[in-house]
Design an enzyme around this catalytic site. Structure first.
Site, PDB file in Angstrom:
ATOM      1  N   GLU A 292     -38.173  26.182 -63.073  1.00  0.00           N
ATOM      2  CA  GLU A 292     -37.699  25.114 -62.200  1.00  0.00           C
ATOM      3  C   GLU A 292     -36.365  24.507 -62.624  1.00  0.00           C
ATOM      4  O   GLU A 292     -36.201  23.288 -62.573  1.00  0.00           O
ATOM      5  CB  GLU A 292     -38.774  24.028 -62.132  1.00  0.00           C
ATOM      6  CG  GLU A 292     -39.041  23.259 -63.450  1.00  0.00           C
ATOM      7  CD  GLU A 292     -40.075  23.904 -64.361  1.00  0.00           C
ATOM      8  OE1 GLU A 292     -40.280  25.130 -64.273  1.00  0.00           O
ATOM      9  OE2 GLU A 292     -40.671  23.169 -65.164  1.00  0.00           O
TER      10      GLU A 292
ATOM     11  N   HIS B 260     -43.938  26.052 -55.705  1.00  0.00           N
ATOM     12  CA  HIS B 260     -44.229  25.534 -57.043  1.00  0.00           C
ATOM     13  C   HIS B 260     -42.942  25.083 -57.747  1.00  0.00           C
ATOM     14  O   HIS B 260     -42.861  23.949 -58.237  1.00  0.00           O
ATOM     15  CB  HIS B 260     -44.952  26.609 -57.856  1.00  0.00           C
ATOM     16  CG  HIS B 260     -45.265  26.202 -59.259  1.00  0.00           C
ATOM     17  ND1 HIS B 260     -46.515  25.770 -59.653  1.00  0.00           N
ATOM     18  CD2 HIS B 260     -44.499  26.139 -60.375  1.00  0.00           C
ATOM     19  CE1 HIS B 260     -46.494  25.467 -60.935  1.00  0.00           C
ATOM     20  NE2 HIS B 260     -45.278  25.688 -61.408  1.00  0.00           N
ATOM     21  N   GLU B 261     -41.950  25.951 -57.793  1.00  0.00           N
ATOM     22  CA  GLU B 261     -40.718  25.591 -58.512  1.00  0.00           C
ATOM     23  C   GLU B 261     -40.013  24.430 -57.826  1.00  0.00           C
ATOM     24  O   GLU B 261     -39.453  23.547 -58.477  1.00  0.00           O
ATOM     25  CB  GLU B 261     -39.788  26.802 -58.654  1.00  0.00           C
ATOM     26  CG  GLU B 261     -40.420  28.017 -59.335  1.00  0.00           C
ATOM     27  CD  GLU B 261     -41.202  27.714 -60.605  1.00  0.00           C
ATOM     28  OE1 GLU B 261     -40.900  26.713 -61.277  1.00  0.00           O
ATOM     29  OE2 GLU B 261     -42.145  28.465 -60.921  1.00  0.00           O
TER      30      GLU B 261
ATOM     31  N   HIS C  41     -41.568  21.059 -58.660  1.00  0.00           N
ATOM     32  CA  HIS C  41     -41.155  20.521 -59.965  1.00  0.00           C
ATOM     33  C   HIS C  41     -39.972  19.547 -59.838  1.00  0.00           C
ATOM     34  O   HIS C  41     -39.733  18.767 -60.756  1.00  0.00           O
ATOM     35  CB  HIS C  41     -40.749  21.653 -60.904  1.00  0.00           C
ATOM     36  CG  HIS C  41     -41.863  22.240 -61.713  1.00  0.00           C
ATOM     37  ND1 HIS C  41     -42.662  21.469 -62.540  1.00  0.00           N
ATOM     38  CD2 HIS C  41     -42.305  23.516 -61.853  1.00  0.00           C
ATOM     39  CE1 HIS C  41     -43.544  22.273 -63.148  1.00  0.00           C
ATOM     40  NE2 HIS C  41     -43.348  23.514 -62.744  1.00  0.00           N
TER      41      HIS C  41
ATOM     42  N   GLU D 153     -47.216  20.590 -65.057  1.00  0.00           N
ATOM     43  CA  GLU D 153     -47.747  21.762 -64.356  1.00  0.00           C
ATOM     44  C   GLU D 153     -48.960  21.451 -63.476  1.00  0.00           C
ATOM     45  O   GLU D 153     -49.113  22.056 -62.418  1.00  0.00           O
ATOM     46  CB  GLU D 153     -48.075  22.883 -65.354  1.00  0.00           C
ATOM     47  CG  GLU D 153     -46.866  23.392 -66.140  1.00  0.00           C
ATOM     48  CD  GLU D 153     -45.752  24.001 -65.269  1.00  0.00           C
ATOM     49  OE1 GLU D 153     -45.982  24.201 -64.062  1.00  0.00           O
ATOM     50  OE2 GLU D 153     -44.664  24.253 -65.808  1.00  0.00           O
TER      51      GLU D 153
ATOM     52  N   ASP E 261     -45.307  28.451 -76.687  1.00  0.00           N
ATOM     53  CA  ASP E 261     -45.408  29.626 -75.807  1.00  0.00           C
ATOM     54  C   ASP E 261     -46.781  30.287 -75.899  1.00  0.00           C
ATOM     55  O   ASP E 261     -47.238  30.916 -74.949  1.00  0.00           O
ATOM     56  CB  ASP E 261     -44.356  30.681 -76.175  1.00  0.00           C
ATOM     57  CG  ASP E 261     -42.950  30.182 -75.901  1.00  0.00           C
ATOM     58  OD1 ASP E 261     -42.781  29.337 -75.007  1.00  0.00           O
ATOM     59  OD2 ASP E 261     -42.027  30.633 -76.602  1.00  0.00           O
TER      60      ASP E 261
ATOM     61  N   TYR F  74     -52.380  23.884 -65.603  1.00  0.00           N
ATOM     62  CA  TYR F  74     -52.068  24.085 -64.184  1.00  0.00           C
ATOM     63  C   TYR F  74     -53.263  23.751 -63.294  1.00  0.00           C
ATOM     64  O   TYR F  74     -53.222  22.856 -62.464  1.00  0.00           O
ATOM     65  CB  TYR F  74     -51.680  25.553 -63.929  1.00  0.00           C
ATOM     66  CG  TYR F  74     -50.344  25.969 -64.478  1.00  0.00           C
ATOM     67  CD1 TYR F  74     -50.176  26.192 -65.837  1.00  0.00           C
ATOM     68  CD2 TYR F  74     -49.251  26.164 -63.653  1.00  0.00           C
ATOM     69  CE1 TYR F  74     -48.955  26.593 -66.352  1.00  0.00           C
ATOM     70  CE2 TYR F  74     -48.022  26.570 -64.163  1.00  0.00           C
ATOM     71  CZ  TYR F  74     -47.884  26.782 -65.512  1.00  0.00           C
ATOM     72  OH  TYR F  74     -46.675  27.177 -66.016  1.00  0.00           O
TER      73      TYR F  74
HETATM   74  N1  BES Z   1     -42.171  25.865 -65.902  1.00  0.00           N
HETATM   75  C1  BES Z   1     -42.951  27.007 -65.626  1.00  0.00           C
HETATM   76  C2  BES Z   1     -42.628  28.146 -66.527  1.00  0.00           C
HETATM   77  C3  BES Z   1     -42.848  27.814 -68.003  1.00  0.00           C
HETATM   78  C4  BES Z   1     -43.908  27.034 -68.424  1.00  0.00           C
HETATM   79  C5  BES Z   1     -41.980  28.312 -68.936  1.00  0.00           C
HETATM   80  C6  BES Z   1     -44.079  26.728 -69.790  1.00  0.00           C
HETATM   81  C7  BES Z   1     -42.162  28.038 -70.289  1.00  0.00           C
HETATM   82  C8  BES Z   1     -43.212  27.235 -70.714  1.00  0.00           C
HETATM   83  C9  BES Z   1     -42.861  27.427 -64.178  1.00  0.00           C
HETATM   84  O1  BES Z   1     -42.744  26.350 -63.314  1.00  0.00           O
HETATM   85  C10 BES Z   1     -44.148  28.094 -63.822  1.00  0.00           C
HETATM   86  O2  BES Z   1     -45.154  27.464 -63.893  1.00  0.00           O
HETATM   87  N2  BES Z   1     -44.102  29.344 -63.421  1.00  0.00           N
HETATM   88  C11 BES Z   1     -45.265  30.092 -63.043  1.00  0.00           C
HETATM   89  C12 BES Z   1     -45.378  30.122 -61.550  1.00  0.00           C
HETATM   90  C13 BES Z   1     -46.481  29.471 -60.910  1.00  0.00           C
HETATM   91  C14 BES Z   1     -46.575  29.691 -59.428  1.00  0.00           C
HETATM   92  C15 BES Z   1     -47.742  29.171 -61.566  1.00  0.00           C
HETATM   93  C16 BES Z   1     -45.073  31.512 -63.491  1.00  0.00           C
HETATM   94  O3  BES Z   1     -43.986  31.831 -63.965  1.00  0.00           O
HETATM   95  O4  BES Z   1     -45.990  32.303 -63.363  1.00  0.00           O
HETATM   96 ZN    ZN Z   2     -44.493  25.180 -63.201  1.00  0.00          ZN
END
Ligand code: BES
Ligand code: ZN
Length: 651
Positions: A318, A342-343, A346, A365, A420, A428
């Site tokens: 995002e 989703h993005e 955010h 999230e 990570d 979520y």
């Molecule tokens: N912000 C996240 C990606 C993220 C989270 C990167 C934690 C590093 C640490 C992004 O918004 C996200 O949640 N992406 C998901 C998509 C979603 C529809 C659940 C993904 O990449 O799968």
């Molecule tokens: Zn996210």
């Protein structure tokens, strides 16, 4: 362990020696003033967890002494060197002093080669002493800068490492066009420090300006005010006037064109992907509008998408004004656009109101997942809304089945862990379900009003779980004491699992799938007898994900021959099918499996596949595919999956 310092930084050693190493002598180790510095000096970060539990609002993933100094603005000037795979230049940080003393300024870095540091006030800058502390596996290396009295800015000359954890350098071969190299950054959670020395904590917000110097034929874009008309002359200027946490700092450079989708929305992509992307995501403007109607005005001016090469390790990120998006969601039928919702969401939950620490990730999230569902309902209707929610619930159940209890807690203790590695559906889907329960209890209109007020109340702030709880206590709980209970809310946030009687989203469209799947499994009907003509992507996914662990060779072949699953162009369907193929040793799908895992670096797909290969006695195959794919993978994908395959891991 790295040497303490560093007139001769490891990477710059040759250069520095040649130049006679004119860097100032390092300062002697300063008094440890900061929690992370103090604790890391005494013991490794992963041992920091103690019986007392984490302190709300304290970021255990940063060395920065934010109680002494608060960085407010970043001025970045970086040259992009594709041959060396380094970013090189200067980061100037303006900060506010919060103490009367003059302690060293401690910043976060990881694998940066710091060449010189100046500090001062206004335009008056002088060379100052600096030192790098010990490297911590998760946190990187603290940079301690001795400041002249009254200094309010520092200018750091530095180079990144070709292995920077937050940067991926792609060869032309890894791009859609195959002609030009590509670069993108991914700062969340704690990777900004691998390409800029700063206070790398979401509890601090900064505005920024940047000058990015690129090869002339390429375009640079950032999480800032991109100008699609900017002349391609190799120098790009950016301004980000709204304060953002460091994990939202983002840069990409490549052969990028722009296409408008609506008044405030557009897409940047390599030329060959541009039209397909703009078509797939043409509803972005409507998503923006429906979300504004419920949660208040969009506060970031424009909302554009950047389509990355398939090695991007996430579905989406995002980055403000410019979400970074995997190309694997361009399915041709808008079936995977919840990711865009989703993005975009955010922009309210996360970018406007930000988690203060990584323990509070669920505030980002979970709220975003809840908002995503609402956007999907408003743009695509009730049936889609219900299906998205039901699939989310299935993901949650799956994660809760194989995680330790402590990882099922929303405000989970992440001290001493790599953020990570803690990534799961809990923040979520459990977070979203919690909000859904609140909505159900107080009524949608009232809950919408609460969220609108919440976003306004905390706009451009970073908050902890406890800040949210205090706010909830003062607002919704006081307004609806007969409908909500503090104990139950406490249970949602601090206890594992789901509270008894938690909502369980279901969908009629899915309920229609269960009996036919069962009839086929029982041998009552053939796959070809199933009327799949009206099935949506979601129903296909539900059909496949609900298959039992074991299927016979005949069943697998029948499914594949009837529905062409191995050849599916929809990456989510292909993934669900390949998971079935791996655990059942269905060899006809293995060439596709290999192509999929080598061609796509999205962790959501490759990580479960590697895990399943290992768990199903195919470690050799996992290793072979991984070694083949590795040169094209993002550093994060390499790290996470080599842990699975070679076992050198915390998870
Ligand atoms: N912000 C996240 C990606 C993220 C989270 C990167 C934690 C590093 C640490 C992004 O918004 C996200 O949640 N992406 C998901 C998509 C979603 C529809 C659940 C993904 O990449 O799968
Ligand atoms: Zn996210």
């Amino acid at each position: 362990m790295l040497p303490r310092i560093l007139c001769t930084g490891l990477l710059a050693s040759a250069l520095a020696l040649a130049a006679g190493c004119s860097k100032p002598e390092p300062v002697s180790e300063p008094e440890a003033t900061d929690k992370a510095v103090a604790e890391t000096a005494a013991e490794p970060a992963r041992q920091k967890a103690d019986s007392k539990g984490p302190e709300p609002g304290v970021d255990y993933h940063s060395f920065a002494n934010t109680e002494d100094y608060r960085v407010e603005h970043l001025d970045l000037d970086l040259a992009v060197d594709f041959d060396e795979k380094v970013l090189e230049g200067e980061a100037k940080l303006k900060f506010k002093r919060l103490t009367d003393g003059n302690p060293p300024l401690v910043l976060d870095t990881r694998d940066l080669d710091i060449q010189a540091v100046k500090a001062g006030h206004g335009g008056q800058m002088e060379a100052v002493k600096f030192s790098l502390g010990e490297k911590d596996d998760h946190l990187g290396t603290p940079l301690k800068i001795q400041l002249p009295k009254n200094a309010t800015s520092v200018a750091i000359e530095y180079r990144t490492s070709p292995d920077a954890s937050g940067v991926q350098w792609l060869e032309p071969q890894q791009t859609a066009g195959k002609q030009h190299p590509f670069l993108f950054t991914q700062a969340q959670a704690i990777h900004a420090r691998s390409f800029v020395p700063l206070q790398d904590t979401p509890s601090v917000r900064i505005t920024y300006n940047a000058t990015i110097r690129t090869p002339e034929e390429l375009r640079a874009v950032m999480s800032a005010d991109n100008d699609p008309q900017a002349e391609k002359d190799g120098v790009y200027e950016f301004e980000m006037p709204q304060p953002i946490p460091s994990y939202l700092l983002a840069l990409a450079v490549g052969d990028l064109d722009f296409k408008a989708m609506g008044e405030r929305t557009g897409v940047y992509a390599e030329p060959s992907l541009l039209d397909a992307a703009a078509k797939e995501f043409e509803d972005t403007e409507s998503m923006l509008e429906v979300n504004e109607k419920v949660y208040g005005p969009y506060r970031w001016d424009r909302y554009d998408l950047l389509i990355l090469p398939p090695s991007f390790p996430f579905g989406g990120m995002e980055n403000p004004r410019l979400s970074f998006i995997t190309p694997t969601v361009i399915a041709g039928d808008k079936s995977l656009v919840a990711l865009i919702a989703h993005e975009l969401a955010h922009s309210w939950s996360g970018n406007l109101v930000t988690n203060a620490t990584w323990r509070d990730l669920w505030l980002n999230e979970g709220f975003t997942t809840y908002l995503t569902n609402r956007i999907m309902q408003n743009v695509y209707g009730d049936e889609r809304y219900k299906m998205e929610m039901a699939l989310g619930y299935a993901d949650l159940e799956e994660d809760m089945a194989d995680r330790p209890d402590s990882d099922e807690i929303l405000a989970t203790d992440v001290r001493g862990r790599d953020p990570d590695a803690v990534f799961s559906n809990i923040p979520y889907e459990k977070g979203s379900l919690f909000l859904y329960e609140l909505e159900q209890k107080v009524g949608r209109e009232n809950f919408d009003q609460f969220l609108l007020d919440y976003f306004n109340h905390f706009s451009f702030q970073s908050i902890s779980t406890e800040d949210f709880l205090n706010y909830l206590n003062e607002t919704l709980l006081k307004q609806y004491p007969d409908k909500l209970s503090a104990e139950r809310i406490h249970e949602w946030i601090y206890e594992p699992g789901l509270p008894e009687g938690a909502p369980h989203p279901t969908s009629d469209a899915f309920a229609r799938i269960d009996p036919v799947r069962q009839q086929w499994l029982d041998g009552e009907i053939a796959a070809g007898d199933i009327d799949t003509s009206g099935w949506t992507f979601h129903q296909w996914k539900y059909f496949l994900d609900g298959m039992p662990e074991k299927l016979s060779d005949d069943q697998l072949a029948e499914l594949d021959e009837t529905f062409g699953l191995t050849e599916s162009k929809n990456n989510e369907i292909a993934f669900s099918w390949l998971m079935i193929a791996v655990r059942n040793d269905y060899q006809p799908a293995f060439p596709r499996l290999e192509e999929f895992m080598v061609g796509i670096g999205r962790n959501k797909f490759v990580r479960p596949l590697y895990r399943s290969l290992v768990e199903n006695g195919k470690r050799d195959m996992a290793e072979r595919i991984f070694e083949k794919a590795k040169p094209g993978y993002h550093p994060l994908t390499v790290k996470v999956n080599s842990k699975i395959i070679y076992g050198d891991s915390e998870d």
